[in-house]
Design an enzyme around this catalytic site. Structure first.
Site, PDB file in Angstrom:
ATOM      1  N   HIS A  66     -10.201 -19.190  88.450  1.00  0.00           N
ATOM      2  CA  HIS A  66      -9.600 -20.190  89.327  1.00  0.00           C
ATOM      3  C   HIS A  66     -10.314 -20.235  90.678  1.00  0.00           C
ATOM      4  CE1 HIS A  66      -5.440 -20.223  87.121  1.00  0.00           C
ATOM      5  NE2 HIS A  66      -6.462 -20.503  86.339  1.00  0.00           N
ATOM      6  N   SER A  84      -8.546 -24.793  83.325  1.00  0.00           N
ATOM      7  CA  SER A  84      -8.113 -24.543  84.706  1.00  0.00           C
ATOM      8  C   SER A  84      -9.291 -24.267  85.641  1.00  0.00           C
ATOM      9  CB  SER A  84      -7.114 -23.389  84.758  1.00  0.00           C
ATOM     10  OG  SER A  84      -7.627 -22.236  84.137  1.00  0.00           O
TER      11      SER A  84
END
Length: 229
Positions: free
Chosen positions: A179, A127
Site C-alpha cells: 500500500h 490495492s
C-alpha cells in the site's frame, strides 16, 4: 445495470476494462480453486508476488500480475468497488493512457516494495494499484489547489488514505508495504508524467530525479535475494 456500465465505459473506458479483467481473473481463480480463492499455492501458480520465485527464477512478471488477482470475495468486491468509483476521477485527471500507466506503475512499485521488505509473503490484489491512483490524485490536488473543488476533493482523499493506512497497520493479512509503495509510486508517476490537458507540470529536475529513483528501484529489485539469504 447494463446502461450504467455503458455510461461508465463512455466516461472511463480504461477503468471499466481493468474491472472486467480483474473479474475475469477471479472467475479463473474460482474455477481452478473449486471455489477456494485464498489458497496460497493456487495464487502463486497464477502469478502472486512470492519472493523466492522472483529472486531464484527471475520471474519479475510477478511484480505486475498480482494486481489482477484477489484472495476471497470480500477482497475482490472492495477493490473493484473502489476502482469503479475512484478510477473515473483519476482517468479524467490523467487521460486514458496516463491513467493506465499510473495504475500499472503504482501497482508495480507497490509490489516492488512488498518484495523488498516482505519477500516471503504471498501477496495479491489491486490495492497496490489503487493506492497508486490515490497518490496520483493527491499530487493532482496539490498542483491545482487553487481550484476549490479540486482542493476539497484532495482533502477528502487525504483523510480517506490516512484512515486506510492507520486501520491497515492493525489488520491481519494486509500488505502495508504494498500500500505504501503504491502510494509513493502514484506520486512519482504524477510528477514524471504530468496530467491530462493541464499545464501543471512539475520542474524538470524533479521529474528526472524520480526517473533516477525508478531506475534505483529496478536495480534494488534485481539485487534483492527475495528473503533467501
Amino acid at each position: 445495470m447494463i446502461d450504467a456500465i455503458q455510461i461508465q465505459f463512455k466516461k472511463a473506458p480504461v477503468t471499466v476494462s481493468l474491472v472486467a479483467i480483474s473479474l475475469a481473473m477471479f472467475v479463473v481463480e474460482v474455477i481452478m480453486g473449486h471455489g477456494q480463492t485464498t489458497n496460497g499455492q493456487l495464487l502463486v501458480a497464477l502469478g502472486a508476488k512470492w519472493g523466492p520465485a522472483i529472486a531464484i527464477d527471475h520471474q519479475y512478471w510477478r511484480l505486475l500480475t498480482p494486481i489482477f488477482l484477489h484472495a476471497g470475495w470480500l477482497h475482490i468486491i472492495t477493490n473493484m468497488l473502489t476502482l469503479w468509483f475512484i478510477g473515473p476521477l483519476a482517468e479524467a485527471a490523467f487521460g486514458h493512457r496516463k491513467f493506465l500507466g499510473l495504475y500499472l506503475f503504482g501497482g508495480v512499485v507497490g509490489n516492488i516494495m512488498s518484495y523488498l521488505f516482505a519477500p516471503l509473503t504471498v501477496s495479491v490484489g489491486a490495492s497496490t494499484a489503487l493506492f497508486g491512483l490515490f497518490g496520483g490524485l493527491l499530487m493532482f490536488a496539490s498542483q491545482f489547489r487553487h481550484d476549490p473543488e479540486i482542493r476539497a476533493q484532495g482533502t477528502t482523499l487525504l483523510l480517506f488514505v490516512g484512515l486506510n493506512l492507520v486501520t491497515g497497520f492493525g489488520a491481519n493479512g494486509v500488505d502495508m508495504w504494498g500500500h505504501i509503495g503504491g502510494l509513493i509510486g502514484g506520486m512519482m508517476f504524477a510528477v514524471m508524467a504530468g496530467f491530462y490537458g493541464r499545464s501543471g507540470k512539475f520542474p524538470l529536475y524533479m521529474r528526472w530525479t524520480l526517473v533516477g529513483v525508478s531506475g534505483l528501484l529496478v536495480l534494488l529489485t534485481w539485487l534483492s535475494k527475495g528473503g533467501m539469504g
